[in-house]
Design an enzyme around this catalytic site. Structure first.
Site, PDB file in Angstrom:
ATOM      1  CE  LYS A 194       0.727   1.310   4.351  1.00 36.65           C
ATOM      2  NZ  LYS A 194       0.878   2.613   4.985  1.00 36.65           N
ATOM      3  CB  SER A 257       0.165   9.498   3.639  1.00 38.64           C
ATOM      4  OG  SER A 257       0.992   8.691   2.829  1.00 38.64           O
TER       5      SER A 257
END
Ligand SMILES: NC(=O)c1ccc[n+]([C@@H]2O[C@H](COP(=O)([O-])OP(=O)(O)OC[C@H]3O[C@@H](n4cnc5c(N)ncnc54)[C@H](O)[C@@H]3O)[C@@H](O)[C@H]2O)c1
Length: 331
Positions: A194, A257
């Site tokens: 991911k 992120s």
């Protein structure tokens, strides 16, 4: 519930957030770091501004300077360092770890060179007895959000059922749901993959593409994650659960992120190498490791390979992504 003694090795973003959750659940946490200034700030000012600014640390967190003191007597030892440090750290603590202890890795990646998953690295360093007592955490877990106590969920991949229930009991609370699975392989592969695909989603942001493109790419990314994960031994349910789709969404869409941010810099022509030097961005090493791993097994993953060429072969991201959409996604 009687309080447990927990060791958190690595007081970075995630280590500090987990320490905060576990201490607020009533356990005593010993947090160790190689960064002594971070430990001093934790002790003197009950904060960790380098990694988790704005969070007042729970009094149940005790910073410790000696790794052996952190590990001694801990029911659970959490390893919260970058993936390439998991092996050397596990080697260091190997003489300190006792059979009754559970070891939980929270790093997301593969070991460079060997391409081992991180529970396999732990087993190699700690011994066969830890084959079932060492596992990994997966799922959508942005550290600062976890520390703030918003509702969220993670998944623990651990082969031994009693051990995973122990971890669940220590971590779970009214805000944080902790799922468990014996599919350690699937959790660790999804956690690795991911980060790679979150960078691709960040490239979309950097190029100024809208939400249609991003959703299209996320769908393709999930399909590649499924193919790679199933081919390497993971289970389908894990890909479609918290570890796979859940973590892909949070990492590919969150402003916090670092993997998505690096992708955004790739797309916009920003200084992504400078960002990489100053931040733990696991997706870059993961992209190389997975590319090498699947090539050895005769597998193809066109989106991941496209990103590999951007990161390691100087291919411009805008041209590479346009080419990917033209050649591979309408076939
Ligand atoms: N930040 C998040 O939201 C998050 C969420 C889930 C998982 N993770 C994973 O957890 C791992 C750590 O991420 P992070 O965000 O906490 O990173 P970070 O950079 O914030 O912290 C890394 C920690 O590792 C320590 N460290 C670095 N090199 C070391 C060495 N050689 N020896 C001992 N300690 C060393 C640092 O001192 C620091 O305490 C990564 O694999 C990441 O993918 C992070």
């Amino acid at each position: 519930m009687s309080p447990d003694q927990i060791a958190v090795l690595g007081a970075g973003n995630m280590g500090t957030a987990l320490a905060q959750v576990i201490a607020s659940n009533g356990h005593h946490v010993r947090a160790w770091s190689i960064e002594t200034d971070v430990l001093e700030e934790m002790r003197d000012h009950r904060g960790n501004t380098r990694y988790l600014a704005g969070v007042a640390l729970h009094p149940g967190i005790e910073p410790v300077w000696d790794c052996a003191a952190a590990v001694a007597g801990a029911a659970l030892v959490i390893v919260s360092v970058p993936s390439q440090v998991v092996g050397p750290l596990a080697r260091d603590i190997s003489p300190l770890i006792k059979r009754g202890q559970v070891v939980l890795n929270v790093a997301k990646g593969l070991e460079a060179g060997t391409h081992l998953r991180l529970s396999q690295v732990l087993e190699r360093e700690l011994g066969k007895a830890f084959g079932k007592r060492a596992g990994s955490m997966g799922g959508p877990a942005i550290a600062i959000e976890m520390a703030r106590g918003v509702p969220m969920a993670v998944i623990i991949g651990l082969a031994d059922r009693d051990c995973s229930l122990r971890v669940q009991r220590i971590l779970q609370n009214e805000h944080l749901k902790v799922e468990t699975t014996a599919d350690v392989c699937g959790v660790e592969l999804c956690a690795t993959l991911k980060n790679v695909y979150a960078m691709a989603l960040g490239v979309c942001d950097g190029l100024g593409y809208g939400t249609n493109t991003k959703a299209f790419l996320a769908t393709l990314a999930l399909a590649e994650m499924r193919e790679i994960s199933l081919a390497l031994g993971g289970e389908r349910d894990t890909v479609y659960g918290l570890a796979g789709v859940g973590d892909l969404l949070t990492t590919g869409y969150s402003e916090h992120s670092r993997n998505r941010t690096l992708g955004e810099k790739l797309g916009s022509g920003g200084d992504w190498r400078h960002f990489l030097r100053n931040n733990t961005v696991e997706g870059v090493g993961a992209c190389r490791a997975v590319k090498e791993l699947i090539a050895g097994k005769g597998l193809r993953a066109h989106l991941l390979e496209t990103l590999y060429e951007v990161l390691f072969a100087e291919r411009p991201a805008p041209e590479a992504l346009r080419h990917f959409f033209r050649e591979f996604s309408y076939g």
